[in-house]
Write an enzyme that holds these catalytic residues in place. Structure first.
Site, PDB file in Angstrom:
ATOM      1  CG  ASP A  43      -2.019  -0.971   1.120  1.00  0.00           C
ATOM      2  OD1 ASP A  43      -2.088  -1.643   0.060  1.00  0.00           O
ATOM      3  OD2 ASP A  43      -2.807  -1.087   2.073  1.00  0.00           O
ATOM      4  CB  SER A  92     -36.049  -9.533 -10.503  1.00  0.00           C
ATOM      5  OG  SER A  92     -37.323  -9.724 -11.035  1.00  0.00           O
ATOM      6  CD  GLU A 124     -23.264 -15.421 -12.318  1.00  0.00           C
ATOM      7  OE1 GLU A 124     -22.293 -15.581 -13.073  1.00  0.00           O
ATOM      8  OE2 GLU A 124     -24.134 -14.562 -12.497  1.00  0.00           O
ATOM      9  CE  LYS A 126     -30.757 -13.128  -5.784  1.00  0.00           C
ATOM     10  NZ  LYS A 126     -30.662 -11.882  -5.034  1.00  0.00           N
ATOM     11  CE  LYS A 325     -32.897 -14.642  -2.238  1.00  0.00           C
ATOM     12  NZ  LYS A 325     -34.234 -14.236  -2.422  1.00  0.00           N
ATOM     13  CB  CYS A 419     -60.050   2.080  15.501  1.00  0.00           C
ATOM     14  SG  CYS A 419     -58.525   2.884  14.978  1.00  0.00           S
ATOM     15  CB  CYS A 437     -60.085   1.348  11.606  1.00  0.00           C
ATOM     16  SG  CYS A 437     -60.743   2.973  11.990  1.00  0.00           S
TER      17      CYS A 437
HETATM   18  S1  IVH Z   1     -28.558 -11.802 -12.822  1.00  0.00           S
HETATM   19  C1  IVH Z   1     -31.527 -11.491 -15.795  1.00  0.00           C
HETATM   20  N1  IVH Z   1     -26.675 -12.638 -11.232  1.00  0.00           N
HETATM   21  O1  IVH Z   1     -30.313 -10.380  -7.818  1.00  0.00           O
HETATM   22  C2  IVH Z   1     -31.214 -11.621 -14.389  1.00  0.00           C
HETATM   23  N2  IVH Z   1     -28.314 -11.152 -10.359  1.00  0.00           N
HETATM   24  O2  IVH Z   1     -33.223 -10.904  -8.426  1.00  0.00           O
HETATM   25  C3  IVH Z   1     -30.575 -10.425 -13.845  1.00  0.00           C
HETATM   26  N3  IVH Z   1     -27.969 -10.541  -8.019  1.00  0.00           N
HETATM   27  O3  IVH Z   1     -31.249  -7.250  -9.015  1.00  0.00           O
HETATM   28  C4  IVH Z   1     -29.825 -10.634 -12.615  1.00  0.00           C
HETATM   29  N4  IVH Z   1     -26.130 -11.717  -7.716  1.00  0.00           N
HETATM   30  O4  IVH Z   1     -29.106  -7.382  -7.680  1.00  0.00           O
HETATM   31  C5  IVH Z   1     -27.778 -11.883 -11.347  1.00  0.00           C
HETATM   32  N5  IVH Z   1     -24.926 -13.428  -9.923  1.00  0.00           N
HETATM   33  C6  IVH Z   1     -26.017 -12.673 -10.063  1.00  0.00           C
HETATM   34  C7  IVH Z   1     -26.534 -11.913  -8.990  1.00  0.00           C
HETATM   35  C8  IVH Z   1     -27.699 -11.165  -9.179  1.00  0.00           C
HETATM   36  C9  IVH Z   1     -26.995 -10.891  -7.149  1.00  0.00           C
HETATM   37  C10 IVH Z   1     -29.109  -9.683  -7.698  1.00  0.00           C
HETATM   38  C11 IVH Z   1     -29.242  -8.464  -8.556  1.00  0.00           C
HETATM   39  C12 IVH Z   1     -30.621  -8.490  -9.118  1.00  0.00           C
HETATM   40  C13 IVH Z   1     -31.305  -9.508  -8.280  1.00  0.00           C
HETATM   41  C14 IVH Z   1     -32.256 -10.292  -9.164  1.00  0.00           C
END
Ligand code: IVH
Length: 703
Positions: A43, A92, A124, A126, A325, A419, A437
């Site tokens: 560093d 999502s 990968e 999450k 999850k 209420c 209410c």
């Molecule tokens: S792919 C088409 N990959 O999860 C799908 N999302 O529920 C787009 N997230 O808003 C998301 N790790 O913030 C993807 N390896 C990963 C992820 C990831 C975390 C989050 C991301 C997204 C949410 C989707």
């Protein structure tokens, strides 16, 4: 990679070349540290080079390139974040929780792909951070935006530029004209601990968890503060791409990202079939606590791009990906009391007051019990020891009680008859699970407060600085009753409130003034019509285009709006036939609230507008609902019977008389693949996301 920093070849006799050399060396060290995870200098050495470059640039400002590492210190605070529309929506992910969900996902995928017996998946992590889109043009980072509602996010470029893991310029020779890199901004656990130590030392509020710290740091209007926060980034997805061919698989995309100098998490693998997915999940589960950052699961994506395209999307999530999850975090604690809360629609929610307990990174003292039936079903009593669960940002809930530890004096919950706020009778309709209410807005101050808080909230009229507590005071002191009263507030009335300095009062007035310029969708949402959430409000605004058309709409006309069924239509109609509501709307308009009539009409692309579809028979992979949702998301209408007006009949196996009628009328007939192709050419296989990344603002630091 290891550079000899003081080698004779370093051209320190020429300051221009020296600055270029320092820039390259520092960028290389950043890359080694943040992307390769393999630091190349101590560093102190880095700091020395950095200071030398800073000094050179100070003496010769013309040297300072936009990719200079000295440009990561942040700049002038912004008045507010600009909105950025994503060229391709940020979607999502669907969720799975147990082995069965994963096996079913793999089966859905391989069935839909037809001949493929075993599918390859890219696995990968999450990450538990914030999704972000980085726009690079000709290799230069030009814009960064949060996910927001999936269609529109906030421009956080100045903040993103301070993150040393993110290259300001892409490396290598396969640099595209335009590239949207998608990924997650997060904070490592030890950086989080250090930040909280600093906050404590400075007498400032601590952050609840690394995710909130990352969110709070990224949503700073003052990027100099962001620069002091150790944020990281991992790339995992792509939006727009121009000028270079799309890599053939997800793993190839991530390899390419590495070559471009972007950080990609090394915890990834390509596996085959459900067994491979589950093995990856177990392996990560074992090592989860040793990872330097927080994750809440893993993500599986069909690896091959052509297969991803073939699978397409359901509503706002890809069918080719799934988040697996980890189980939600749970803890044991004692119910000290059960009280009821009155919501803005009068809904009475029993809430358990708990002995404070630390779960999933935050201290929980209240948990919802949803409704009376839930309390009975779970047999939760005051004095019970209970399991509390907190999943992500969801409100903590009481999952179950531990009957063995029930004390002799445990008391049952009794739903009050009146209420607790206004004393009006609490009523529960026979076919509803919610007791309410009956006082309504006029009698019940809790409903008034809730309604006003909703009206002022960020996603509605976005009246900054008019927080929940301020509204409570204003209602309690009977300064305001309706949202229209807000716009009649004066400086004296505000400045008289507790803890309100004249400057803050002025800020509130300015925010009120600013909120007058809004969109029709926000206005409709802000009215708090029962069953009208943000998505429905946008849909209503889009459909009717202006407020008068909505006010005049009949039930039949409301039913023509995509996604609106009889319950919502009746609720909207009831709202706009109540004279008090009409008066409110007029008062708000008179107060100067305005929007571009017709703006917001193109919130979503509507390539299939005017097309009427009839679905018949069993489609090979899509359910009727799914197909209908996709059609409606693209602006098409789905009807139950075939007529001359029908544009397409989508026919599956065992299609009967509707198919015959279509043939006789000469209506175009599609199979599922044909429908998907149509949606694809219409650019609608990725329906815009409508959900939010919920950030608990109370946990965030305000700039
Ligand atoms: S792919 C088409 N990959 O999860 C799908 N999302 O529920 C787009 N997230 O808003 C998301 N790790 O913030 C993807 N390896 C990963 C992820 C990831 C975390 C989050 C991301 C997204 C949410 C989707």
């Amino acid at each position: 990679m290891q550079a000899d920093l003081h080698s004779a070849s370093a051209p320190d006799n020429d300051w221009r070349a020296r600055a270029a050399w320092l820039t390259a060396a520092l960028n290389r060290h950043n890359h080694a540290y943040y992307v390769l995870d393999d630091p190349s200098v101590p560093d102190a050495e880095y700091d020395k080079l950095f200071q030398e470059l800073q000094a050179l640039e100070a003496a010769h400002p013309e040297l300072q390139g936009s990719d200079s590492p000295t440009q990561r210190v942040g700049g002038k605070p912004l008045p507010q974040f600009e909105q950025v529309r994503h060229s391709i929506p940020m979607l999502s992910l669907g969720n799975g929780f147990d082995d069965d969900d994963i096996v079913a996902f793999d089966k859905r995928v391989s069935d839909a792909l037809g001949l493929v017996p075993e599918v390859d998946y890219a696995c990968e992590l999450k990450f538990d951070g914030l999704a972000i889109n980085l726009r690079y043009e000709d290799g230069v980072l030009v814009e960064a935006a949060t996910r927001g509602d999936g269609s529109t996010g906030e421009n956080v470029t100045a903040n993103i530029r301070t993150i040393r893991a993110i290259p300001l310029r892409l490396h290598g020779d396969r640099v595209p004209r335009v590239l949207d890199v998608r990924g997650e901004v997060l904070m490592y656990k030890d950086d989080f601990a250090r930040l909280n130590q600093r906050q404590r030392d400075a007498g400032l509020k601590e952050f609840a968890n690394p995710r909130n710290a990352a969110a709070g740091s990224l949503r700073q209007l003052d990027s100099r503060i962001t620069a002091q926060r150790a944020l990281r980034f991992f790339a995992y997805g792509i939006g727009m791409l121009e000028g270079v061919d799309m890599p053939p698989s997800h793993s190839a995309l991530l390899d390419w990202y590495m070559a471009l100098g972007l950080p990609v998490c090394k915890e990834r693998a390509v596996v085959t079939g459900a067994a491979g997915l589950l093995e990856f999940f177990r392996d990560i589960g074992v090592r989860r606590s040793q990872l330097p950052y927080e994750i809440d699961g893993v993500v599986y994506k069909v690896n091959r791009l052509d297969q991803q395209l073939q699978l397409g999307f359901v509503s706002r999530a890809p069918r080719f990906a799934l988040a697996h999850k980890f189980p939600a975090q749970e803890a044991l604690t004692v119910v000290q009391e059960i009280e009821v809360q009155v919501g803005r629609t009068g809904a009475i929610t029993p809430v358990a007051r708990l002995a404070p307990v630390f779960v999933g990174g935050v201290t929980v003292t209240n948990a919802t019990l949803h409704n009376e039936d839930e309390v009975r079903r779970k047999d939760i009593r005051i004095g019970d020891t209970v399991i509390v669960r907190r999943a992500g940002d969801v409100i903590p809930e009481v999952v179950a009680c531990v009957p063995e530890s029930r004390p002799a004096d445990a008391r049952e919950f009794v739903m009050p008859v009146a209420c607790p706020v206004c004393g009006s009778e609490i009523v529960r309709l026979e076919d509803e699970s919610i007791a309410r209410c009956s006082g309504g807005w006029i009698k019940c101050s809790a409903q008034r407060k809730g309604g006003l808080q909703h009206f002022a909230s960020r996603r509605a009229m976005d009246i900054e600085g008019l927080g929940d507590q301020l509204i409570e005071q204003l209602v309690d002191k009977q300064v305001i009753t309706t949202p229209a009263d807000l716009y009649r507030l004066g400086l004296t009335a505000l400045a008289e409130l507790d803890r309100m300095a004249e400057k803050s009062a002025q800020n509130v007035l300015a925010a009120l003034e600013k909120s007058k310029s809004t969109t029709l969708a926000r206005f409709i949402y802000g009215l708090g019509i029962r069953h009208v959430g943000e998505a429905t409000a946008k849909e209503l605004a889009r459909h009717f285009g202006n407020l008068d058309a909505l006010l005049a709409a009949t039930e039949e006309q409301l039913l023509e709006v995509a996604d609106i069924g009889p319950v919502v239509a009746r609720s909207v109609l009831a709202f706009f036939t109540d004279p008090l509501n009409l008066e409110l709307v007029e008062q708000l308009r008179a107060a100067g609230i305005h929007w571009d009539e017709g703006a917001g009409v193109e919130i979503k692309p509507r390539p299939l507008l005017g097309n009427i579809f009839v679905l018949t028979g069993t489609l090979p992979t899509l359910s009727r609902d799914e197909a209908a949702q996709m059609i409606e998301a693209a602006g098409g209408k789905v009807s139950g019977s075939v007529s001359k007006k029908t544009t397409y009949v989508v026919a599956g196996s065992d299609a009967g008389s509707k198919l015959a009628k279509a043939e006789s009328l000469g209506v175009s007939i599609l199979d599922e693949a044909g429908l998907l192709a149509l949606l694809h050419t219409a650019g609608m296989d990725a329906a815009p996301a409508t959900d939010d990344v919920a950030i608990e603002t109370s946990d965030l630091e305000k700039p």
